[in-house]
Scaffold this motif. Structure first.
Motif, PDB file in Angstrom:
ATOM      1  N   TYR A 149     -22.518  11.655  -3.802  1.00  0.00           N
ATOM      2  CA  TYR A 149     -22.834  12.975  -3.273  1.00  0.00           C
ATOM      3  C   TYR A 149     -21.675  13.578  -2.483  1.00  0.00           C
ATOM      4  CZ  TYR A 149     -27.538  11.667  -4.573  1.00  0.00           C
ATOM      5  OH  TYR A 149     -28.642  11.273  -5.299  1.00  0.00           O
ATOM      6  N   TYR A 150     -21.643  14.895  -2.477  1.00  0.00           N
ATOM      7  CA  TYR A 150     -20.722  15.667  -1.654  1.00  0.00           C
ATOM      8  C   TYR A 150     -21.067  15.438  -0.178  1.00  0.00           C
ATOM      9  CZ  TYR A 150     -18.730  19.665   0.757  1.00  0.00           C
ATOM     10  OH  TYR A 150     -18.051  20.453   1.644  1.00  0.00           O
ATOM     11  N   GLY A 151     -20.050  15.536   0.682  1.00  0.00           N
ATOM     12  CA  GLY A 151     -20.273  15.494   2.127  1.00  0.00           C
ATOM     13  C   GLY A 151     -20.223  14.097   2.733  1.00  0.00           C
ATOM     14  N   ARG A 152     -20.022  13.081   1.908  1.00  0.00           N
ATOM     15  CA  ARG A 152     -19.936  11.700   2.404  1.00  0.00           C
ATOM     16  C   ARG A 152     -18.721  11.048   1.750  1.00  0.00           C
ATOM     17  NH1 ARG A 152     -25.853  10.718   0.310  1.00  0.00           N
ATOM     18  NH2 ARG A 152     -26.694  12.663   1.108  1.00  0.00           N
ATOM     19  N   ASP A 153     -17.880  10.420   2.561  1.00  0.00           N
ATOM     20  CA  ASP A 153     -16.679   9.780   2.028  1.00  0.00           C
ATOM     21  C   ASP A 153     -17.019   8.718   0.985  1.00  0.00           C
ATOM     22  OD1 ASP A 153     -15.125  11.321   3.689  1.00  0.00           O
ATOM     23  OD2 ASP A 153     -14.559   9.687   5.037  1.00  0.00           O
ATOM     24  N   VAL A 154     -16.096   8.546   0.074  1.00  0.00           N
ATOM     25  CA  VAL A 154     -16.187   7.526  -0.971  1.00  0.00           C
ATOM     26  C   VAL A 154     -14.974   6.622  -0.822  1.00  0.00           C
ATOM     27  CG1 VAL A 154     -16.115   7.116  -3.459  1.00  0.00           C
ATOM     28  CG2 VAL A 154     -17.441   9.038  -2.549  1.00  0.00           C
ATOM     29  N   GLU A 155     -15.178   5.332  -0.946  1.00  0.00           N
ATOM     30  CA  GLU A 155     -14.069   4.391  -0.888  1.00  0.00           C
ATOM     31  C   GLU A 155     -13.820   3.830  -2.285  1.00  0.00           C
ATOM     32  OE1 GLU A 155     -12.827   1.121   2.231  1.00  0.00           O
ATOM     33  OE2 GLU A 155     -14.357   0.312   0.872  1.00  0.00           O
ATOM     34  N   VAL A 156     -12.567   3.925  -2.718  1.00  0.00           N
ATOM     35  CA  VAL A 156     -12.141   3.314  -3.974  1.00  0.00           C
ATOM     36  C   VAL A 156     -11.549   1.954  -3.613  1.00  0.00           C
ATOM     37  CG1 VAL A 156     -10.671   3.516  -6.012  1.00  0.00           C
ATOM     38  CG2 VAL A 156     -11.523   5.589  -4.889  1.00  0.00           C
ATOM     39  N   ARG A 157     -12.042   0.915  -4.280  1.00  0.00           N
ATOM     40  CA  ARG A 157     -11.517  -0.435  -4.086  1.00  0.00           C
ATOM     41  C   ARG A 157     -10.902  -0.880  -5.407  1.00  0.00           C
ATOM     42  NH1 ARG A 157     -16.749  -2.987  -0.864  1.00  0.00           N
ATOM     43  NH2 ARG A 157     -16.772  -1.373   0.757  1.00  0.00           N
ATOM     44  N   THR A 158      -9.664  -1.359  -5.323  1.00  0.00           N
ATOM     45  CA  THR A 158      -8.906  -1.705  -6.527  1.00  0.00           C
ATOM     46  C   THR A 158      -8.320  -3.104  -6.392  1.00  0.00           C
ATOM     47  OG1 THR A 158      -8.301   0.635  -6.735  1.00  0.00           O
ATOM     48  CG2 THR A 158      -7.033  -0.944  -8.053  1.00  0.00           C
ATOM     49  N   TRP A 159      -8.543  -3.917  -7.411  1.00  0.00           N
ATOM     50  CA  TRP A 159      -7.973  -5.257  -7.499  1.00  0.00           C
ATOM     51  C   TRP A 159      -7.255  -5.405  -8.835  1.00  0.00           C
ATOM     52  CZ3 TRP A 159     -12.990  -4.328  -5.987  1.00  0.00           C
ATOM     53  CH2 TRP A 159     -13.447  -4.892  -4.792  1.00  0.00           C
ATOM     54  N   VAL A 160      -6.437  -6.436  -8.935  1.00  0.00           N
ATOM     55  CA  VAL A 160      -5.869  -6.851 -10.211  1.00  0.00           C
ATOM     56  C   VAL A 160      -6.795  -7.941 -10.748  1.00  0.00           C
ATOM     57  CG1 VAL A 160      -3.882  -7.899 -11.369  1.00  0.00           C
ATOM     58  CG2 VAL A 160      -3.536  -6.302  -9.465  1.00  0.00           C
ATOM     59  N   ARG A 161      -7.278  -7.764 -11.956  1.00  0.00           N
ATOM     60  CA  ARG A 161      -8.192  -8.751 -12.549  1.00  0.00           C
ATOM     61  C   ARG A 161      -7.441  -9.773 -13.400  1.00  0.00           C
ATOM     62  NH1 ARG A 161     -13.699  -7.142 -15.291  1.00  0.00           N
ATOM     63  NH2 ARG A 161     -14.574  -7.945 -13.368  1.00  0.00           N
ATOM     64  N   LYS A 162      -6.433  -9.304 -14.153  1.00  0.00           N
ATOM     65  CA  LYS A 162      -5.732 -10.182 -15.085  1.00  0.00           C
ATOM     66  C   LYS A 162      -4.318  -9.656 -15.283  1.00  0.00           C
ATOM     67  CE  LYS A 162      -6.031 -11.717 -19.880  1.00  0.00           C
ATOM     68  NZ  LYS A 162      -6.723 -11.555 -21.153  1.00  0.00           N
ATOM     69  N   ILE A 163      -3.379 -10.583 -15.457  1.00  0.00           N
ATOM     70  CA  ILE A 163      -1.985 -10.214 -15.717  1.00  0.00           C
ATOM     71  C   ILE A 163      -1.553 -10.910 -16.994  1.00  0.00           C
ATOM     72  CG2 ILE A 163       0.374 -10.156 -14.819  1.00  0.00           C
ATOM     73  CD1 ILE A 163      -0.910 -10.648 -11.998  1.00  0.00           C
ATOM     74  N   GLY A 164      -1.106 -10.124 -17.958  1.00  0.00           N
ATOM     75  CA  GLY A 164      -0.584 -10.675 -19.206  1.00  0.00           C
ATOM     76  C   GLY A 164       0.930 -10.633 -19.199  1.00  0.00           C
ATOM     77  N   ASN A 165       1.533 -10.751 -20.378  1.00  0.00           N
ATOM     78  CA  ASN A 165       2.985 -10.714 -20.499  1.00  0.00           C
ATOM     79  C   ASN A 165       3.541  -9.335 -20.156  1.00  0.00           C
ATOM     80  OD1 ASN A 165       5.617 -11.678 -21.234  1.00  0.00           O
ATOM     81  ND2 ASN A 165       5.390 -10.548 -23.145  1.00  0.00           N
ATOM     82  N   SER A 166       2.968  -8.290 -20.774  1.00  0.00           N
ATOM     83  CA  SER A 166       3.463  -6.928 -20.538  1.00  0.00           C
ATOM     84  C   SER A 166       2.355  -5.992 -20.060  1.00  0.00           C
ATOM     85  CB  SER A 166       4.096  -6.363 -21.816  1.00  0.00           C
ATOM     86  OG  SER A 166       3.123  -6.298 -22.841  1.00  0.00           O
ATOM     87  N   SER A 167       1.165  -6.528 -19.854  1.00  0.00           N
ATOM     88  CA  SER A 167       0.042  -5.686 -19.438  1.00  0.00           C
ATOM     89  C   SER A 167      -0.723  -6.331 -18.284  1.00  0.00           C
ATOM     90  CB  SER A 167      -0.918  -5.460 -20.617  1.00  0.00           C
ATOM     91  OG  SER A 167      -1.513  -6.684 -20.999  1.00  0.00           O
ATOM     92  N   PHE A 168      -1.557  -5.515 -17.658  1.00  0.00           N
ATOM     93  CA  PHE A 168      -2.441  -6.033 -16.611  1.00  0.00           C
ATOM     94  C   PHE A 168      -3.717  -5.209 -16.606  1.00  0.00           C
ATOM     95  CE2 PHE A 168       0.458  -3.033 -14.671  1.00  0.00           C
ATOM     96  CZ  PHE A 168      -0.339  -2.235 -13.871  1.00  0.00           C
ATOM     97  N   VAL A 169      -4.774  -5.845 -16.123  1.00  0.00           N
ATOM     98  CA  VAL A 169      -6.083  -5.208 -16.060  1.00  0.00           C
ATOM     99  C   VAL A 169      -6.466  -5.063 -14.593  1.00  0.00           C
ATOM    100  CG1 VAL A 169      -8.526  -5.378 -16.690  1.00  0.00           C
ATOM    101  CG2 VAL A 169      -6.763  -6.244 -18.258  1.00  0.00           C
ATOM    102  N   LEU A 170      -6.899  -3.867 -14.237  1.00  0.00           N
ATOM    103  CA  LEU A 170      -7.394  -3.597 -12.891  1.00  0.00           C
ATOM    104  C   LEU A 170      -8.911  -3.578 -12.916  1.00  0.00           C
ATOM    105  CD1 LEU A 170      -5.022  -0.646 -11.940  1.00  0.00           C
ATOM    106  CD2 LEU A 170      -4.760  -3.077 -11.402  1.00  0.00           C
ATOM    107  N   TYR A 171      -9.511  -4.010 -11.807  1.00  0.00           N
ATOM    108  CA  TYR A 171     -10.948  -3.879 -11.608  1.00  0.00           C
ATOM    109  C   TYR A 171     -11.117  -2.938 -10.433  1.00  0.00           C
ATOM    110  CZ  TYR A 171     -15.738  -4.830 -10.290  1.00  0.00           C
ATOM    111  OH  TYR A 171     -17.069  -4.673  -9.972  1.00  0.00           O
ATOM    112  N   GLU A 172     -12.019  -1.953 -10.587  1.00  0.00           N
ATOM    113  CA  GLU A 172     -12.159  -0.901  -9.585  1.00  0.00           C
ATOM    114  C   GLU A 172     -13.625  -0.666  -9.265  1.00  0.00           C
ATOM    115  OE1 GLU A 172      -8.574   1.924 -11.108  1.00  0.00           O
ATOM    116  OE2 GLU A 172     -10.205   1.538 -12.514  1.00  0.00           O
ATOM    117  N   GLU A 173     -13.887  -0.296  -8.024  1.00  0.00           N
ATOM    118  CA  GLU A 173     -15.239   0.063  -7.593  1.00  0.00           C
ATOM    119  C   GLU A 173     -15.185   1.301  -6.713  1.00  0.00           C
ATOM    120  OE1 GLU A 173     -17.210  -4.409  -7.312  1.00  0.00           O
ATOM    121  OE2 GLU A 173     -16.805  -3.310  -5.470  1.00  0.00           O
ATOM    122  N   LEU A 174     -16.251   2.114  -6.774  1.00  0.00           N
ATOM    123  CA  LEU A 174     -16.450   3.226  -5.844  1.00  0.00           C
ATOM    124  C   LEU A 174     -17.654   2.884  -4.976  1.00  0.00           C
ATOM    125  CD1 LEU A 174     -16.130   6.493  -7.986  1.00  0.00           C
ATOM    126  CD2 LEU A 174     -14.419   5.432  -6.523  1.00  0.00           C
TER     127      LEU A 174
END
Length: 137
Positions: free
Chosen positions: A67-92
């Motif tokens: 909802y509007y009018g209330r702050d939102v927090e984005v939380r970001t982690w690294v889930r996996k790291i490959g040779n040339s790529s990586f996967v992020l895991y995110e939550e609001l």
């Protein structure tokens, strides 16, 4: 250093839809805002001339309305790291609720050669500092 990145978003009126909650098209933009520190790892000056990352996949699960009018927090982690790529895991989070979760896969990319490149060891080490604990994966 904390294993996750936290970014606070103040929802705007323009992001609110006719149903009275934040439109679902806004969530990917907010998740991207939470990736800023990761972008800085690869491109410290954030110059597009030296940009090295391309997103190749995103996935989002919508769990609760936001909802509007209330702050939102984005939380970001690294889930996996490959040779040339990586996967992020995110939550609001808003008001103690996990409202959305998702993943984003990035490739370390050379725009001149149009090819992926291995993640350099120093950057890999920095990404590893932010790995999502397996108990939370």
């Amino acid at each position: 250093m904390s294993p996750l990145f936290r970014t606070v978003i103040q929802p705007r009126v323009s992001e609110t839809d006719g149903a009275g909650h934040i439109n679902n098209t806004t969530v990917p933009v907010w998740f991207e805002a939470g990736r800023q520190e990761i972008f800085k790892m690869f491109m410290p000056d954030l110059s597009f001339r030296n940009w090295k990352l391309v997103v190749v996949s995103i996935n989002i699960d919508y769990l609760h309305q936001i909802y509007y009018g209330r702050d939102v927090e984005v939380r970001t982690w690294v889930r996996k790291i490959g040779n040339s790529s990586f996967v992020l895991y995110e939550e609001l989070h808003q008001n103690g609720n996990r409202c959305a979760r998702g993943t984003a896969t990035y490739v370390n990319y050379n725009f001149e050669t149009r090819r992926s490149e291995p993640i350099p060891p120093a950057l890999r080490k920095r990404l590893e500092e932010h790995l999502l604990p397996e108990t939370e994966a």
